[in-house]
Each structure stands twice: as C-alpha cells, then as structure tokens.
Design a protein around this motif. Structure first.
Motif, short mmCIF file in Angstrom:
data_model
loop_
_atom_site.label_atom_id
_atom_site.label_comp_id
_atom_site.label_asym_id
_atom_site.label_seq_id
_atom_site.Cartn_x
_atom_site.Cartn_y
_atom_site.Cartn_z
N UNK A 1 0.85 -1.21 0.00
CA UNK A 1 0.00 0.00 0.00
C UNK A 1 0.88 1.25 0.00
N UNK A 2 0.52 2.21 -0.81
CA UNK A 2 1.33 3.41 -0.95
C UNK A 2 0.94 4.44 0.12
N UNK A 3 1.92 4.80 0.95
CA UNK A 3 1.62 5.67 2.09
C UNK A 3 1.18 7.07 1.68
N UNK A 4 1.85 7.61 0.64
CA UNK A 4 1.48 8.96 0.20
C UNK A 4 0.04 8.97 -0.31
N UNK A 5 -0.34 7.90 -1.02
CA UNK A 5 -1.72 7.82 -1.53
C UNK A 5 -2.70 7.84 -0.36
N UNK A 6 -2.38 7.10 0.69
CA UNK A 6 -3.25 7.07 1.87
C UNK A 6 -3.34 8.44 2.51
N UNK A 7 -2.18 9.09 2.61
CA UNK A 7 -2.13 10.43 3.21
C UNK A 7 -2.99 11.41 2.40
N UNK A 8 -2.87 11.35 1.07
CA UNK A 8 -3.64 12.27 0.22
C UNK A 8 -5.14 12.02 0.39
N UNK A 9 -5.52 10.75 0.38
CA UNK A 9 -6.95 10.43 0.44
C UNK A 9 -7.55 10.66 1.82
N UNK A 10 -6.77 10.35 2.86
CA UNK A 10 -7.36 10.39 4.21
C UNK A 10 -7.01 11.62 5.02
N UNK A 11 -6.00 12.38 4.58
CA UNK A 11 -5.64 13.58 5.34
C UNK A 11 -5.71 14.84 4.47
N UNK A 12 -4.95 14.85 3.36
CA UNK A 12 -4.85 16.08 2.57
C UNK A 12 -6.21 16.52 2.01
N UNK A 13 -6.94 15.61 1.38
CA UNK A 13 -8.23 15.99 0.79
C UNK A 13 -9.26 16.40 1.84
N UNK A 14 -9.44 15.58 2.90
CA UNK A 14 -10.40 16.03 3.93
C UNK A 14 -10.03 17.40 4.50
N UNK A 15 -8.71 17.67 4.64
CA UNK A 15 -8.28 18.97 5.17
C UNK A 15 -8.63 20.10 4.20
N UNK A 16 -8.37 19.88 2.91
CA UNK A 16 -8.68 20.91 1.90
C UNK A 16 -10.19 21.16 1.85
N UNK A 17 -10.95 20.10 2.07
CA UNK A 17 -12.40 20.25 2.04
C UNK A 17 -12.89 21.07 3.22
#
Ligand SMILES: [Zn+2]
Length: 452
Positions: A1-17
């Motif tokens: 599993x790609x950690x950056x992908x997880x970070x983008x989906x579960x942290x970065x996007x929710x934060x931007x939203x």
C-alpha cells in the motif's frame, strides 16, 4: 500500500475540504452518477445549467448585454437561445477580454489563466475555483475508469523542464510529491545512455500510471524499444494529454510500456473535454460544458458526425462566461454508443489542431497526420517537421538516420505534392528539431490563417 496515496486520500483531501471548501470529491461523486444517465436525462441536466448560465450572462456580463432580448427564449428553450448567441473566436475574445468579466466577479478570488503565448498576444482569462474543481473532478472520473484513484502514484514524462529557480523547483517538487504523489521526468533532455537510470527511478516509485505528452511518451518509448528495456512494475495505464495522439504513437507506447494508452483530451481554455474509457470510447464531459462543432471555413454548424472546429460553452464558469467559444481543435462527434455502457457522447476523432491543417493549392484541407504517414514509409527519417509558409510554399526539416539519401528527400517531396499540388518545397537536413515555446514538438504547422 502506498503511504502517500493514503495520506492524500485520508488527510490532505479532507483537510482541503474542511479548510478551503474544496469540492473535487463531491463533484467526482456526482459525475460518477451522471455518466450512465439516458440521453434525454443528460440533455435535461445540461438544459437546466445552460439556462442559469445564459440568464446570468445577459444580466451580469457586459459583453452579452445585447443578448438581453433573448430572455424569453432562454426561459423557454435554452438550447435554441444558445444557437442565437454569436460564436466567440479567440481573436474576438482577445479584443476585449475584460468585457467578459461578470460585474459580480471578485478578481482577487479568481484564478487567472494564460494561454497561447507562442504566437501573437497571449490570452488571459479568469475562472473561479469551482470551475477548476469541476475540471479536476472530470479528470479523476476519467482516470477512475482505468482503476486509478485520487492520490495514486504517477510519473510524468514531460516535454521541457519547467523554468523555475532552484528554490521554486524544490517547492514545486515537494508539492508534486505530497499533494499529487507525482514525479517528473523531462523527456526531451533525455539521453539514451541515461535511460536505465530513469527506468530505475520509475520502477522505484511504483507508479500506478504514467502521464505525459504524446511526443514525449513516444520518444521515451522508442528509446526503451531500441535498447530493449522494459519496466518491471505493472502499470494500469499510460495517459496522453495535451497533444494529439497519433495511431503509430499509441502502438509504440503500448508496446514499450505493456499497457493501454488512455487519451485525455483537454484544453487550457476548455477544461477536460473528453476522456477515453478502457473500451476505447472518447467520452465527452457533457456535465461541464455544451459542445458544438462548426465548419472550419464557414463557422456554420456541421451535420452530426462531420468534422469541424469544437465550440465550447462552459457551464460552470460564472466569473467570466465564454459562450460558444471556438477552440482551434478539429474534431468529429460519433453517433455510436460505447461498449462500456457509459452514455456520455463520444468524440469520433481528434483530427489535430486547426494550425496543423494544411491548405492544398486546390483549396482542399490536409490533416497534419498525412505527412506523418509519408515519413513512416521512409525508414531513414528519424524525425521531421513540416511548415506551410504560404499557399504555395512549404519548409521541410529532416533529422536523418545515417542511411538517409537524396532519393529519400525526393520520395518525401513526391508524397507532399501528391496532395498539396505543385508547391515549392524547401527541404533541409538538421541535427535536431527544437520544441515550440510550450515545450511540445510540433510535426506540422501552418503559418497563415485559413481562408474564411
Ligand atoms: Zn466507453
């Protein structure tokens, strides 16, 4: 599993939203619902949005105040009303760009976009954030058809390196990695000897897909085939963007990367217009825009299935609406449906740009692809570029292989004259062909306007 992908989906996007009200994922969710609506439902969907946009334009946008007489028609039949709006060519838009800015628009909150810097006056226009997010959502929907999700690792094989200061470059690289999970490989600077190094870089990044311009991807692919090097990591797709993808390039790229090439058809001033599904259908984003096709010469609407210039009315950009905006792309819509089950209308073919269409002595049009087909028959040609200087004059630049002869030049000239008539051809051997200011390698271009 790609950690950056997880970070983008579960942290970065929710934060931007939460912080910025980003709605890319909301729009993506909506788009995944509309892609299988019936034609009638899609049309109704467009009609509602078109009506709102046109009513906004005639009341809020100075350039459209003359269309206020259409108010009743817009309320009754938005599509009929649209057909009575004048076409907006780039030249016309450039004459008075500010007149298209809505009175209610706050320039500081808008996104400024520039395009067309290589020839003539560059064009600037404003978009609101929602419009850009609608474009992004359309891109991610297209990628989702090939099982690619937001945040999945990507390698871009790009034309020319972006000219930035070292510090800005570091910042850009950081943003690319952490928000887009993407690294960039500059293709036109690539030397064959460095290929193993780049292949290792790609493999160690484990990309789910590769993204780039057709010419850059094809060049990289040809090096791989020549050196007999393949990637050891499996890809879901190679996505072509920004340039017309010719059949021989598709063949080359699919062979080298051992996966499907997906065509993303977008324009800086038109958004994500269409995306190719794994069944090969190039589906238009009709939820974001109304598309029409007009004749290259008369600018009159063509019959369904016939080719012409693509005309776009973006349904979401309220800060600077451009209604019936004429792009320089030559396309044809297809009346058929796609085996994938998505109902979004299909573009049959992108025939290239208006400026790679040549005019023969007899007045007929020749698509730039024609010259590529001639060159492919002459194996001693490594690369070429053809420029139509005037109706009866053509310049031909050739990067030859070692076994290239005078007869090969004659063969090429013969092919050109077969379609263009007895034009003057100035053929030159060169060691390299410089990319355009945009970084793209142009194979064919015409330097004078089409007769209208
Ligand atoms: Zn399809």
């Amino acid at each position: 599993m790609n950690l950056t992908a997880l970070w983008i989906r579960h942290v970065a996007y929710p934060m931007m939203e939460k912080r910025k009200g980003n709605r890319i994922r909301t729009y993506l969710q909506e788009l995944s619902q509309t892609e299988k609506l019936s034609n009638h439902e899609l049309r109704r969907w467009q009609e509602d949005h078109l009506q709102k946009l046109l009513l906004h334009a005639i009341t809020q946008v100075p350039a459209y105040k003359d269309q206020q007489a259409l108010t009743d028609l817009i309320t009754r039949d938005p599509f009929e009303a649209l057909s009575q709006f004048p076409l907006l060519t780039k030249d016309r838009f450039k004459e008075d760009q500010e007149a298209y800015l809505a009175k209610t628009a706050d320039k500081n909150a808008c996104i400024l976009n520039r395009t067309g810097g290589s020839t003539g006056k560059p064009m600037t226009f404003y978009m609101d954030r929602q419009t850009v997010e609608h474009y992004e959502a359309a891109r991610f929907r297209g990628l989702s058809w090939s099982q690619i999700r937001i945040g999945d690792p990507c390698v871009m094989i790009w034309g020319s390196p972006i000219e930035l200061s070292a510090q800005a470059q570091r910042k850009e690289r950081f943003k690319e990695r952490i928000l887009k999970n993407r690294i960039v490989i500059p293709a036109f600077d690539l030397k064959k000897d460095e290929l193993p190094h780049y292949i290792k870089r790609i493999e160690s990044y484990h990309p789910r897909y590769i993204y780039g311009w057709a010419s850059a991807l094809a060049l990289f692919a040809s090096f791989m085939l020549e050196k007999n090097i393949r990637l050891s990591v499996p890809l879901h797709a190679v996505v072509n963007t920004g340039e017309t993808l010719y059949p021989h390039q598709r063949e080359l790229i699919e062979k080298a990367f051992a996966c499907k090439v997906i065509n993303e058809y977008g324009a800086r001033d038109g958004g994500i217009i269409a995306y190719e599904c794994p069944k090969g259908g190039l589906h238009t984003t009709v939820e974001n825009a109304v598309y029409e096709v007009v004749d290259m010469q008369t600018l009159q609407p063509v019959a369904p299935g016939e080719k012409g210039l693509l005309v776009v009315t973006d349904l979401h950009n309220y800060v600077m609406p451009r209604i019936r905006y004429v792009l320089t792309d030559v396309v044809a819509f297809s009346p058929s449906s796609c085996a994938c089950g998505r109902t979004l209308p299909l573009i049959e073919a992108i025939e290239g740009r208006e400026n790679d269409t040549f005019v023969a002595l007899d007045g007929s049009y020749i698509n730039g692809q024609y010259f590529t087909n001639i060159a492919r028959m002459i194996l001693s040609i490594q690369q070429f570029q053809i420029i139509q200087k005037s109706r009866d004059q053509v310049e031909l630049l050739i990067v030859p292989h070692e076994d290239f002869t005078e007869q090969d030049i004659e063969k090429f000239k013969e092919g050109i004259r077969l379609r263009m008539g007895d034009v003057k051809i100035d053929a030159k051997r060169v060691t390299a062909i410089a990319p355009a200011a945009s970084g793209k390698l142009l194979v064919a271009m015409r330097e004078f306007p089409l007769p209208r």
